[in-house]
Design a protein around this motif. Structure first.
Motif, PDB file in Angstrom:
ATOM      1  N   ARG A 296       0.834  -1.196  -0.093  1.00  0.00           N
ATOM      2  CA  ARG A 296       0.035  -0.035   0.091  1.00  0.00           C
ATOM      3  C   ARG A 296       1.116   1.205   0.004  1.00  0.00           C
ATOM      4  NH1 ARG A 296      -5.122  -0.849   1.999  1.00  0.00           N
ATOM      5  NH2 ARG A 296      -5.784  -3.033   1.671  1.00  0.00           N
ATOM      6  N   ARG A 297       0.997   1.845  -1.130  1.00  0.00           N
ATOM      7  CA  ARG A 297       1.659   3.228  -1.088  1.00  0.00           C
ATOM      8  C   ARG A 297       0.859   4.202  -1.043  1.00  0.00           C
ATOM      9  NH1 ARG A 297       2.137   0.366  -5.784  1.00  0.00           N
ATOM     10  NH2 ARG A 297       3.758  -0.919  -6.033  1.00  0.00           N
ATOM     11  N   ALA A 298       1.392   5.223  -0.283  1.00  0.00           N
ATOM     12  CA  ALA A 298       0.894   6.419  -0.002  1.00  0.00           C
ATOM     13  C   ALA A 298       1.707   7.520  -0.077  1.00  0.00           C
ATOM     14  CB  ALA A 298       0.322   6.566   1.608  1.00  0.00           C
ATOM     15  N   ALA A 299       1.388   8.991  -0.333  1.00  0.00           N
ATOM     16  CA  ALA A 299       2.148  10.017  -0.698  1.00  0.00           C
ATOM     17  C   ALA A 299       2.731  10.068   0.866  1.00  0.00           C
ATOM     18  CB  ALA A 299       1.553  11.026  -1.037  1.00  0.00           C
ATOM     19  N   GLU A 300       4.003  10.750   0.824  1.00  0.00           N
ATOM     20  CA  GLU A 300       4.598  11.059   2.025  1.00  0.00           C
ATOM     21  C   GLU A 300       3.778  11.753   3.171  1.00  0.00           C
ATOM     22  OE1 GLU A 300       9.128  12.303   3.687  1.00  0.00           O
ATOM     23  OE2 GLU A 300       8.778  11.391   1.476  1.00  0.00           O
ATOM     24  N   GLY A 301       3.755  11.339   4.271  1.00  0.00           N
ATOM     25  CA  GLY A 301       3.163  11.839   5.328  1.00  0.00           C
ATOM     26  C   GLY A 301       1.489  11.734   5.414  1.00  0.00           C
TER      27      GLY A 301
ATOM     28  N   PRO B 278      -1.671   5.651   4.646  1.00  0.00           N
ATOM     29  CA  PRO B 278      -1.678   4.594   3.439  1.00  0.00           C
ATOM     30  C   PRO B 278      -3.407   4.189   3.525  1.00  0.00           C
ATOM     31  CG  PRO B 278      -0.341   3.614   5.198  1.00  0.00           C
ATOM     32  CD  PRO B 278      -0.607   5.149   5.599  1.00  0.00           C
ATOM     33  N   GLU B 279      -3.957   3.963   4.384  1.00  0.00           N
ATOM     34  CA  GLU B 279      -5.261   3.692   4.307  1.00  0.00           C
ATOM     35  C   GLU B 279      -6.303   4.829   3.635  1.00  0.00           C
ATOM     36  OE1 GLU B 279      -6.467   0.407   4.692  1.00  0.00           O
ATOM     37  OE2 GLU B 279      -4.357  -0.007   4.987  1.00  0.00           O
ATOM     38  N   CYS B 280      -5.982   5.966   4.137  1.00  0.00           N
ATOM     39  CA  CYS B 280      -6.830   6.998   3.622  1.00  0.00           C
ATOM     40  C   CYS B 280      -6.747   7.235   2.210  1.00  0.00           C
ATOM     41  CB  CYS B 280      -6.713   8.330   4.635  1.00  0.00           C
ATOM     42  SG  CYS B 280      -7.334   8.317   6.282  1.00  0.00           S
ATOM     43  N   ALA B 281      -5.227   7.035   1.896  1.00  0.00           N
ATOM     44  CA  ALA B 281      -4.837   7.467   0.279  1.00  0.00           C
ATOM     45  C   ALA B 281      -5.485   6.253  -0.340  1.00  0.00           C
ATOM     46  CB  ALA B 281      -3.415   7.588   0.396  1.00  0.00           C
TER      47      ALA B 281
END
Ligand code: ZN
Length: 144
Positions: free
Chosen positions: A17-22, A25-28
Motif C-alpha cells: 500500500r503506497r501513500a504519498a509521504e505524510g 496509506p489507508e486514507c490514501a
C-alpha cells in the motif's frame, strides 16, 4: 503447487500500500472504484488482486481508530454489519463460507477482513452489487 487459502489471504493482506509521504496509506488507498458499501462511519471495500477468492472485502472505520478501542456505539455497529455481511455472502451460491479476521499490522484504522473461498465446483466471484444492495437495506449506500 497452488497456494493454500491461508497463503492467498496472507498475500492479499500484505499487498503493498503506497501513500504519498505524510499521508495515511489507508486514507490514501480507499479508491472510490473499490468501495462496495459505505455509511457515515464505515467503508467496505474489495481487495485488489484477489481473483483466487469468491470475495475478499475489508471493512474499516472512516475515522482513525484501533481494534479494541471502539466506543460502544461503533462496536455494536461493527457487530451488526459483520453479522449481516457474513449472512449475505454465505447465502450466495459462489461462496462456501466466510472467514472473518483482523489480519495484519495496525494501519491507522480499525479493520477486519472478510475472505470467502469459492464454493465447490465454482470459480465465479460473488456478485458485489447484490452484497452491497442487501447490506444497504439496513442503511448506508451501495456503491458496487
Ligand atoms: Zn487514515
Amino acid at each position: 503447487m497452488p497456494e493454500s487459502v491461508g497463503e492467498v489471504y496472507h498475500r492479499i493482506v500484505r499487498a503493498t500500500r503506497r501513500a504519498a509521504e505524510g499521508q495515511c496509506p489507508e486514507c490514501a488507498n480507499v479508491a472510490a472504484e473499490r468501495i462496495v458499501w459505505e455509511d457515515e462511519n464505515w467503508i467496505l471495500s474489495r481487495a485488489a488482486d484477489a481473483d483466487e477468492l469468491a470475495a475478499a472485502l475489508l471493512l474499516q472505520t472512516r475515522e482513525h481508530s484501533k481494534v479494541g478501542q471502539l466506543d460502544d456505539e461503533l462496536a455494536s455497529q461493527f457487530g451488526r454489519i459483520a453479522n449481516r455481511l457474513v449472512r449475505i455472502i454465505e447465502n450466495l451460491p459462489e461462496s462456501e463460507y466466510v472467514d472473518v479476521s483482523r489480519y495484519g499490522e495496525y494501519r491507522g484504522h480499525f479493520h477486519v477482513w472478510f475472505h470467502a473461498p469459492f464454493a465447490d465446483g465454482t470459480d465465479r466471484p460473488v456478485d458485489l452489487h447484490q452484497v452491497a444492495t442487501k447490506l444497504a437495506n439496513w442503511g448506508g449506500d451501495a456503491r458496487a
